[in-house]
Design a protein around this motif. Structure first.
Motif, PDB file in Angstrom:
ATOM      1  N   ALA A 106       0.835  -1.206   0.000  1.00 51.53           N
ATOM      2  CA  ALA A 106       0.000   0.000   0.000  1.00 51.53           C
ATOM      3  C   ALA A 106       0.867   1.253   0.000  1.00 51.53           C
ATOM      4  O   ALA A 106       0.530   2.250  -0.655  1.00 51.53           O
ATOM      5  CB  ALA A 106      -0.920  -0.006   1.219  1.00 51.53           C
ATOM      6  N   ARG A 107       1.977   1.217   0.725  1.00 48.04           N
ATOM      7  CA  ARG A 107       2.885   2.373   0.731  1.00 48.04           C
ATOM      8  C   ARG A 107       3.352   2.680  -0.702  1.00 48.04           C
ATOM      9  O   ARG A 107       3.387   3.831  -1.130  1.00 48.04           O
ATOM     10  CB  ARG A 107       4.080   2.097   1.643  1.00 48.04           C
ATOM     11  N   THR A 108       3.701   1.641  -1.444  1.00 48.52           N
ATOM     12  CA  THR A 108       4.159   1.830  -2.827  1.00 48.52           C
ATOM     13  C   THR A 108       3.037   2.343  -3.717  1.00 48.52           C
ATOM     14  O   THR A 108       3.220   3.287  -4.492  1.00 48.52           O
ATOM     15  CB  THR A 108       4.696   0.500  -3.376  1.00 48.52           C
ATOM     16  N   GLU A 109       1.874   1.715  -3.637  1.00 51.08           N
ATOM     17  CA  GLU A 109       0.756   2.111  -4.501  1.00 51.08           C
ATOM     18  C   GLU A 109       0.289   3.529  -4.209  1.00 51.08           C
ATOM     19  O   GLU A 109       0.025   4.311  -5.127  1.00 51.08           O
ATOM     20  CB  GLU A 109      -0.404   1.126  -4.321  1.00 51.08           C
ATOM     21  N   LEU A 110       0.167   3.880  -2.935  1.00 51.01           N
ATOM     22  CA  LEU A 110      -0.286   5.229  -2.567  1.00 51.01           C
ATOM     23  C   LEU A 110       0.729   6.270  -3.026  1.00 51.01           C
ATOM     24  O   LEU A 110       0.354   7.351  -3.499  1.00 51.01           O
ATOM     25  CB  LEU A 110      -0.493   5.324  -1.057  1.00 51.01           C
ATOM     26  N   GLY A 111       2.019   5.953  -2.893  1.00 56.29           N
ATOM     27  CA  GLY A 111       3.028   6.893  -3.340  1.00 56.29           C
ATOM     28  C   GLY A 111       3.016   7.082  -4.838  1.00 56.29           C
ATOM     29  O   GLY A 111       3.333   8.165  -5.348  1.00 56.29           O
ATOM     30  N   LYS A 112       2.641   6.051  -5.564  1.00 59.90           N
ATOM     31  CA  LYS A 112       2.646   6.104  -7.025  1.00 59.90           C
ATOM     32  C   LYS A 112       1.360   6.692  -7.593  1.00 59.90           C
ATOM     33  O   LYS A 112       1.395   7.476  -8.551  1.00 59.90           O
ATOM     34  CB  LYS A 112       2.855   4.689  -7.569  1.00 59.90           C
ATOM     35  N   ARG A 113       0.227   6.330  -7.013  1.00 55.88           N
ATOM     36  CA  ARG A 113      -1.062   6.684  -7.608  1.00 55.88           C
ATOM     37  C   ARG A 113      -1.857   7.728  -6.840  1.00 55.88           C
ATOM     38  O   ARG A 113      -2.760   8.338  -7.387  1.00 55.88           O
ATOM     39  CB  ARG A 113      -1.924   5.428  -7.733  1.00 55.88           C
ATOM     40  N   TYR A 115      -4.249   8.640  -3.197  1.00 56.42           N
ATOM     41  CA  TYR A 115      -5.271   7.943  -2.416  1.00 56.42           C
ATOM     42  C   TYR A 115      -6.437   7.438  -3.269  1.00 56.42           C
ATOM     43  O   TYR A 115      -6.816   6.266  -3.199  1.00 56.42           O
ATOM     44  CB  TYR A 115      -5.794   8.865  -1.309  1.00 56.42           C
ATOM     45  N   PHE A 116      -7.026   8.298  -4.077  1.00 47.13           N
ATOM     46  CA  PHE A 116      -8.245   7.924  -4.776  1.00 47.13           C
ATOM     47  C   PHE A 116      -7.993   6.908  -5.892  1.00 47.13           C
ATOM     48  O   PHE A 116      -8.842   6.066  -6.178  1.00 47.13           O
ATOM     49  CB  PHE A 116      -8.950   9.161  -5.335  1.00 47.13           C
ATOM     50  N   MET A 117      -6.826   6.972  -6.541  1.00 53.12           N
ATOM     51  CA  MET A 117      -6.550   6.079  -7.660  1.00 53.12           C
ATOM     52  C   MET A 117      -6.005   4.724  -7.209  1.00 53.12           C
ATOM     53  O   MET A 117      -5.916   3.787  -8.006  1.00 53.12           O
ATOM     54  CB  MET A 117      -5.568   6.730  -8.627  1.00 53.12           C
ATOM     55  N   THR A 118      -5.613   4.612  -5.967  1.00 53.33           N
ATOM     56  CA  THR A 118      -5.113   3.327  -5.462  1.00 53.33           C
ATOM     57  C   THR A 118      -6.279   2.364  -5.261  1.00 53.33           C
ATOM     58  O   THR A 118      -7.318   2.724  -4.702  1.00 53.33           O
ATOM     59  CB  THR A 118      -4.366   3.527  -4.139  1.00 53.33           C
ATOM     60  N   ARG A 119      -6.094   1.126  -5.711  1.00 49.69           N
ATOM     61  CA  ARG A 119      -7.149   0.114  -5.609  1.00 49.69           C
ATOM     62  C   ARG A 119      -6.686  -1.024  -4.701  1.00 49.69           C
ATOM     63  O   ARG A 119      -5.523  -1.428  -4.722  1.00 49.69           O
ATOM     64  CB  ARG A 119      -7.497  -0.447  -6.991  1.00 49.69           C
ATOM     65  N   LEU A 120      -7.624  -1.559  -3.952  1.00 54.30           N
ATOM     66  CA  LEU A 120      -7.307  -2.684  -3.073  1.00 54.30           C
ATOM     67  C   LEU A 120      -6.797  -3.880  -3.872  1.00 54.30           C
ATOM     68  O   LEU A 120      -5.889  -4.597  -3.435  1.00 54.30           O
ATOM     69  CB  LEU A 120      -8.534  -3.087  -2.252  1.00 54.30           C
ATOM     70  N   HIS A 173      -8.856   1.265   6.432  1.00 57.28           N
ATOM     71  CA  HIS A 173      -8.363   0.301   7.412  1.00 57.28           C
ATOM     72  C   HIS A 173      -6.849   0.107   7.268  1.00 57.28           C
ATOM     73  O   HIS A 173      -6.136  -0.076   8.256  1.00 57.28           O
ATOM     74  CB  HIS A 173      -9.079  -1.041   7.246  1.00 57.28           C
ATOM     75  N   ILE A 174      -6.367   0.140   6.033  1.00 63.32           N
ATOM     76  CA  ILE A 174      -4.922   0.022   5.818  1.00 63.32           C
ATOM     77  C   ILE A 174      -4.205   1.246   6.366  1.00 63.32           C
ATOM     78  O   ILE A 174      -3.147   1.146   7.009  1.00 63.32           O
ATOM     79  CB  ILE A 174      -4.602  -0.163   4.320  1.00 63.32           C
ATOM     80  N   LEU A 175      -4.786   2.421   6.137  1.00 65.32           N
ATOM     81  CA  LEU A 175      -4.197   3.657   6.670  1.00 65.32           C
ATOM     82  C   LEU A 175      -4.061   3.588   8.181  1.00 65.32           C
ATOM     83  O   LEU A 175      -3.021   3.934   8.745  1.00 65.32           O
ATOM     84  CB  LEU A 175      -5.065   4.861   6.290  1.00 65.32           C
ATOM     85  N   VAL A 176      -5.118   3.163   8.822  1.00 65.96           N
ATOM     86  CA  VAL A 176      -5.098   3.094  10.284  1.00 65.96           C
ATOM     87  C   VAL A 176      -4.049   2.094  10.750  1.00 65.96           C
ATOM     88  O   VAL A 176      -3.270   2.367  11.673  1.00 65.96           O
ATOM     89  CB  VAL A 176      -6.494   2.725  10.827  1.00 65.96           C
ATOM     90  N   ALA A 205      -2.001  10.392   2.040  1.00 64.29           N
ATOM     91  CA  ALA A 205      -3.317   9.757   1.907  1.00 64.29           C
ATOM     92  C   ALA A 205      -4.232  10.131   3.066  1.00 64.29           C
ATOM     93  O   ALA A 205      -5.436  10.324   2.882  1.00 64.29           O
ATOM     94  CB  ALA A 205      -3.147   8.237   1.830  1.00 64.29           C
ATOM     95  N   LEU A 206      -3.651  10.251   4.255  1.00 64.17           N
ATOM     96  CA  LEU A 206      -4.442  10.631   5.424  1.00 64.17           C
ATOM     97  C   LEU A 206      -5.043  12.024   5.238  1.00 64.17           C
ATOM     98  O   LEU A 206      -6.231  12.246   5.534  1.00 64.17           O
ATOM     99  CB  LEU A 206      -3.579  10.589   6.676  1.00 64.17           C
ATOM    100  N   LEU A 207      -4.251  12.951   4.739  1.00 62.77           N
ATOM    101  CA  LEU A 207      -4.772  14.308   4.509  1.00 62.77           C
ATOM    102  C   LEU A 207      -5.949  14.286   3.539  1.00 62.77           C
ATOM    103  O   LEU A 207      -6.960  14.956   3.743  1.00 62.77           O
ATOM    104  CB  LEU A 207      -3.660  15.203   3.961  1.00 62.77           C
ATOM    105  N   VAL A 208      -5.807  13.497   2.476  1.00 62.95           N
ATOM    106  CA  VAL A 208      -6.891  13.420   1.487  1.00 62.95           C
ATOM    107  C   VAL A 208      -8.127  12.767   2.096  1.00 62.95           C
ATOM    108  O   VAL A 208      -9.257  13.233   1.914  1.00 62.95           O
ATOM    109  CB  VAL A 208      -6.425  12.637   0.246  1.00 62.95           C
ATOM    110  N   ALA A 209      -7.912  11.684   2.843  1.00 68.15           N
ATOM    111  CA  ALA A 209      -9.042  10.973   3.439  1.00 68.15           C
ATOM    112  C   ALA A 209      -9.780  11.844   4.444  1.00 68.15           C
ATOM    113  O   ALA A 209     -11.017  11.854   4.491  1.00 68.15           O
ATOM    114  CB  ALA A 209      -8.550   9.686   4.106  1.00 68.15           C
ATOM    115  N   VAL A 210      -9.043  12.585   5.251  1.00 66.45           N
ATOM    116  CA  VAL A 210      -9.666  13.471   6.236  1.00 66.45           C
ATOM    117  C   VAL A 210     -10.451  14.571   5.527  1.00 66.45           C
ATOM    118  O   VAL A 210     -11.588  14.903   5.910  1.00 66.45           O
ATOM    119  CB  VAL A 210      -8.607  14.067   7.178  1.00 66.45           C
TER     120      VAL A 210
END
Length: 415
Positions: free
Chosen positions: A237-244, A246-251, A274-277, A325-330
């Protein structure tokens, strides 16, 4: 093209022709004025009336090499618009027709040799200017091809890198054609351009990443599930979130990257939140403990807040993918999510850590009564994280110091 009189133009054209047709002769004997005069059907006396020295002549030839009259953006736009209309906006036949139209110029030996000489003898500024001009033409062509669609470039392509890639592709074909013309056809060039367009251009409106186009040809990679799937998922998830983002990352992408079955991932982590937490909970708990320790050892309120800002800035730097990702989610307000989701604001309530310190400071008169402790804590934390988000080139210490000086000590000049 520079405006020269007739005889001067003849000498310059003769110089370019001589360089193109007799490169070995030039290497062996140099670019001699008598050869140029002979090729131009003129005398050396006339040559030196037009050019004070041979160096002046060479300067003029080099300038002309990088100053050839070229097609304009308007010409490209008109040609593509009319071709697309003629082929009813069907991309492949239109691109093939466009390539056929300019194929002779692309593979012309004299034009190719002239361009190569310009890159050898021309100055860096002129060469870069020509590249910039060609990049603009490539973007003009792209915009004209997709004028009637909602096309966007797949990341990591940008307008600049896409244009550079198109021109690099054409330069490669041009160079190959100069020594192996049978290998380069208009259909081959058109197919290569279409392949680039097909991978780099997204017309679905889903803002895809280039990696999305590689999945079908990579196929499934059968690897054993990791011994610690939770840790593998968090790392993926760290890799995917950094690359894409928050919104474009898929489970599903995270599961595939982690070599964890998709169904198994969703049992462990029903949502991205849940992954963020899971990724940040221990870090936030450590931040909470550090503030509690500062209180326990009797540090003053301002010092505790300064320490909190620094630790937050260090967390933002060390876990940039998850904190972004946390900033975007909040900001997206997860309180309104359907059942089965969670409020990341509640699970990772970083402002609440410093709220009691602000309350104590207000009670003892150290901090101003300009808002509730909860509002002030949120303002301080959000300002710090936004600073870290927009000033990545600065160190955590620099970002924390800036926000601390601004919010705790203010803009007012000390008395």
């Amino acid at each position: 093209m520079t405006d020269y009189d007739g005889p001067t133009r003849q000498f310059i054209d003769a110089g370019i022709r001589f360089l193109v047709s007799n490169p070995r002769h030039v290497l062996a004997r140099g670019l001699r004025s008598e050869d140029i005069a002979h090729d131009a059907n003129a005398s050396q006396a006339t040559f030196f009336r037009k050019f004070n020295t041979k160096a002046d002549f060479i300067d003029a030839v080099v300038t002309e090499l990088t100053n050839v009259e070229r097609v304009s953006a308007e010409d490209v736009e008109y040609a593509i618009d009319t071709t697309m209309q003629a082929h009813e906006n069907s991309l492949r036949p239109a691109v093939l027709a466009i390539v056929n139209r300019w194929f002779a110029g692309l593979t012309d030996d004299t034009s190719t040799a002239t361009d190569q000489l310009a890159r050898v003898f021309g100055n860096d500024y002129a060469i870069k200017t020509d590249y910039a001009r060609r990049d603009r033409l490539a973007l003009t062509a792209f915009e004209a091809l997709f004028r009637t669609t909602d096309a966007a470039l797949r990341r990591p392509f940008t307008s600049r890198t896409f244009a550079m890639t198109v021109n690099a592709l054409l330069d490669g074909f041009r160079s190959r054609s100069g020594v192996d013309p049978d290998a380069v056809s208009a259909d081959t060039v058109a197919s290569a351009i279409l392949a680039l367009i097909g991978s780099a251009v997204d017309t679905s409106g889903s803002h895809e990443h280039l990696d999305d186009m590689l999945e079908p040809i990579e196929g499934p990679i059968l690897t054993p599930m990791p011994r610690d799937p939770r840790a593998a998922i968090i790392e993926a998830a760290r890799t995917e979130l950094g690359k894409r983002g928050y919104f474009m990352t898929r489970l599903d992408d995270i599961a595939d990257d982690a070599s964890v079955p998709r169904a198994a991932l969703k049992k462990l982590f029903p949502t991205k939140l849940h992954i963020l937490v899971a990724a940040l909970q221990a870090k936030v708990d450590a931040l909470r403990e550090s503030v509690a320790d500062d209180l326990l050892i009797g540090l003053d309120d301002v010092t505790i807040i300064d320490n909190f800002l620094l630790r937050c800035a260090q967390l933002a730097a060390n876990e940039s993918a998850f904190m972004d990702a946390l900033l975007v989610a909040v900001a997206h307000d997860t309180y309104g999510e359907p059942e089965g989701m969670m409020s990341v604001k509640q699970k990772l309530n970083i402002p609440a850590i410093i709220g009691p310190v602000i309350q104590r400071g207000q009670d003892n008169g150290t901090l101003a009564l300009i808002g509730t402790p909860a509002d002030l804590a949120a303002g301080i934390t959000n300002t710090l994280l936004m600073r870290c988000f927009t000033r990545r080139n600065l160190s955590p210490e620099e970002n924390a110091e800036f926000v601390g000086d601004l919010l705790l000590r203010g803009l007012k000049q000390p008395q």
